[in-house]
Scaffold this motif. Structure first.
Motif, short mmCIF file in Angstrom:
data_model
loop_
_atom_site.label_atom_id
_atom_site.label_comp_id
_atom_site.label_asym_id
_atom_site.label_seq_id
_atom_site.Cartn_x
_atom_site.Cartn_y
_atom_site.Cartn_z
N THR A 283 3.80 0.72 10.49
CA THR A 283 2.91 1.57 9.71
C THR A 283 2.91 1.12 8.26
O THR A 283 3.95 0.75 7.71
N GLY A 284 1.74 1.17 7.64
CA GLY A 284 1.63 0.77 6.25
C GLY A 284 1.88 -0.72 6.09
O GLY A 284 1.75 -1.51 7.03
N THR A 285 2.23 -1.13 4.89
CA THR A 285 2.64 -2.52 4.65
C THR A 285 3.99 -2.71 5.32
O THR A 285 4.97 -2.07 4.94
N HIS A 286 4.05 -3.58 6.32
CA HIS A 286 5.26 -3.63 7.14
C HIS A 286 5.54 -5.02 7.68
O HIS A 286 4.69 -5.90 7.67
N ILE A 287 6.76 -5.17 8.19
CA ILE A 287 7.24 -6.42 8.77
C ILE A 287 7.06 -6.40 10.29
O ILE A 287 7.28 -5.37 10.93
N ASP A 288 6.67 -7.53 10.84
CA ASP A 288 6.77 -7.78 12.28
C ASP A 288 7.96 -8.72 12.48
O ASP A 288 7.89 -9.90 12.11
N ALA A 289 9.05 -8.22 13.03
CA ALA A 289 10.21 -9.07 13.30
C ALA A 289 9.95 -9.90 14.56
O ALA A 289 9.10 -9.54 15.39
N PRO A 290 10.68 -11.01 14.75
CA PRO A 290 10.52 -11.80 15.98
C PRO A 290 10.64 -10.96 17.25
O PRO A 290 9.94 -11.19 18.23
N LEU A 291 11.51 -9.94 17.23
CA LEU A 291 11.72 -9.09 18.40
C LEU A 291 10.46 -8.34 18.81
O LEU A 291 10.33 -7.94 19.98
N HIS A 292 9.53 -8.14 17.90
CA HIS A 292 8.33 -7.36 18.18
C HIS A 292 7.54 -7.95 19.35
O HIS A 292 6.98 -7.22 20.17
N PHE A 293 7.50 -9.28 19.46
CA PHE A 293 6.74 -9.92 20.53
C PHE A 293 7.58 -10.97 21.26
O PHE A 293 7.11 -12.05 21.57
N THR B 77 9.17 -17.85 17.80
CA THR B 77 9.82 -19.03 17.21
C THR B 77 10.90 -18.64 16.21
O THR B 77 11.53 -19.52 15.61
N GLY B 78 11.09 -17.34 15.99
CA GLY B 78 12.09 -16.89 15.01
C GLY B 78 11.50 -16.61 13.65
O GLY B 78 12.21 -16.19 12.73
N ARG B 79 10.21 -16.83 13.49
CA ARG B 79 9.52 -16.52 12.24
C ARG B 79 9.06 -15.07 12.27
O ARG B 79 9.09 -14.42 13.31
N PHE B 80 8.63 -14.55 11.12
CA PHE B 80 8.20 -13.15 11.08
C PHE B 80 6.84 -13.03 10.42
O PHE B 80 6.31 -13.98 9.84
N GLY B 81 6.27 -11.84 10.52
CA GLY B 81 4.95 -11.59 9.94
C GLY B 81 4.97 -10.38 9.03
O GLY B 81 5.89 -9.56 9.06
N ILE B 82 3.93 -10.28 8.21
CA ILE B 82 3.74 -9.12 7.33
C ILE B 82 2.30 -8.66 7.49
O ILE B 82 1.37 -9.48 7.38
N GLU B 83 2.10 -7.39 7.76
CA GLU B 83 0.76 -6.85 7.93
C GLU B 83 0.46 -5.80 6.87
O GLU B 83 1.36 -5.17 6.32
N CYS B 84 -0.83 -5.64 6.59
CA CYS B 84 -1.33 -4.65 5.61
C CYS B 84 -0.87 -4.95 4.18
O CYS B 84 -0.50 -4.04 3.44
N LEU B 85 -0.90 -6.20 3.79
CA LEU B 85 -0.58 -6.55 2.40
C LEU B 85 -1.69 -6.05 1.47
O LEU B 85 -2.86 -5.99 1.84
N ALA B 86 -1.31 -5.73 0.26
CA ALA B 86 -2.25 -5.28 -0.76
C ALA B 86 -2.32 -6.31 -1.89
O ALA B 86 -1.41 -7.12 -2.07
N ASN B 87 -3.41 -6.28 -2.62
CA ASN B 87 -3.55 -6.99 -3.91
C ASN B 87 -3.40 -8.51 -3.82
O ASN B 87 -2.98 -9.15 -4.79
N LEU B 88 -3.79 -9.09 -2.71
CA LEU B 88 -3.75 -10.55 -2.64
C LEU B 88 -4.76 -11.19 -3.58
O LEU B 88 -4.65 -12.37 -3.90
N ASP B 89 -5.73 -10.40 -4.04
CA ASP B 89 -6.68 -10.92 -5.02
C ASP B 89 -6.11 -10.93 -6.43
O ASP B 89 -6.73 -11.44 -7.36
N HIS C 272 0.84 -1.19 0.00
CA HIS C 272 0.00 0.00 0.00
C HIS C 272 0.88 1.25 0.00
O HIS C 272 1.92 1.29 0.66
N GLU C 273 0.44 2.28 -0.70
CA GLU C 273 1.04 3.60 -0.55
C GLU C 273 0.59 4.15 0.80
O GLU C 273 -0.57 4.04 1.18
N TYR C 274 1.52 4.74 1.54
CA TYR C 274 1.13 5.22 2.87
C TYR C 274 1.63 6.63 3.12
O TYR C 274 2.57 7.11 2.50
N GLY C 275 0.94 7.30 4.03
CA GLY C 275 1.28 8.65 4.45
C GLY C 275 0.64 8.91 5.79
O GLY C 275 0.27 7.99 6.52
#
Length: 273
Positions: A94-104, A231-243, A55-58
């Motif tokens: 913020t926006g389309t972003h990574i959740d690193a393992p350190l986040h939680f 567990t050392g895995r990561f996440g991605i939030e606010c992805l676009a265009n999965l359709d 996503h474009e973000y601001g």
């Protein structure tokens, strides 16, 4: 050194540089044409297009806490200074972003420590959009994962398993947060039992969502975050265009930021399809 010697030396250097760039350009053309250069594995596998998953973000991009997490100020402009340069501040999530393992987790990997080989991943899209249209609190369940496997085969090693809920369509309005009068948010996410299944039965390294959180919006305890990220895995939030991508067969390229100690950060993400 005499003037003519200097001139000849500069001329020789320029000719050498011209030959270098000419050769480099030729190599680039050959690579693009697939003639002599070796193509990246993802392209060699037969991908023919690119889908932007970002996503474009601001300042107006929806956030989990409801307040703007982005500011931008122009410091130099072309009319006065001959170049443009701006300074911005942004919350890591913020926006389309990574959740690193350190986040939680107390001592998990920071975003700069995510192995680069995990940032190019087979993409597995689990579609719950029809269910989410009827129920904003819908979640990806173990049954959804099992149904994907039955239809498409085993989840590949290093895969990103992404939830397509259709929520990206709401990103420009209040429904993206979808908070009720009490402030509780309502949007889809991964059920903790689904990520536990992925942890125990697959070699997936990331999960992604088209919503603000890996957990569904009304989660009281971030159970999915706490199960997955430590567990050392990561996440991605606010992805676009999965359709716009297939359920199986695409390759996700994750342009994670690389600031030291980061708990995540905005990322440019695209899929080779």
């Amino acid at each position: 050194m005499c003037d003519i010697c200097v001139m000849n030396a500069v001329k020789d250097r320029m000719l050498s540089r011209r030959s270098f760039f000419k050769a480099a350009a030729g190599a680039s053309v050959a690579a693009a044409a697939g003639i002599t250069a070796t193509a990246p594995a993802a392209l060699a596998a037969g991908h023919g297009g690119v889908a932007d998953m970002t996503h474009e973000y601001g300042a107006d991009f929806p956030t989990y806490f409801g307040e703007s997490q982005f500011s931008w100020e122009q410091k130099f402009n072309f009319a006065e200074h001959g170049f443009n340069l701006a300074e911005y501040r942004v919350n890591e999530h913020t926006g389309t972003h990574i959740d690193a393992p350190l986040h939680f987790s107390a001592d998990g990997a920071a975003v700069n420590e995510i192995a680069v080989e995990n940032l190019v991943a087979p993409l597995c899209v689990v579609d719950i959009a029809a269910r989410a249209q009827e129920d904003a609190d819908a979640q990806v369940t173990p049954d959804d994962i099992a149904a994907w496997i039955a239809a498409h085969g085993e989840i590949p090693a290093n895969a990103c398993v992404a939830m397509h809920s259709g929520w990206a369509a709401h990103v420009s309005g209040p429904k993206f947060r979808n908070a009720d009068d009490a402030g509780t948010q309502h949007y889809p996410g991964f059920h903790v039992e689904a990520v536990q299944m992925l942890i125990e039965q697959t070699a997936a390294r990331s999960i992604g969502v088209d919503t603000l959180s890996l957990d569904y919006g009304m989660s009281p305890d971030f159970a999915t975050h706490y199960a997955w990220l430590p567990t050392g895995r990561f996440g991605i939030e606010c992805l676009a265009n999965l359709d716009q991508v297939p359920a199986a067969g695409a390759t996700l390229v994750i342009g994670a930021p690389k600031h030291r100690g980061g708990t995540g950060g905005p990322a440019r993400i695209f899929a080779l399809v």
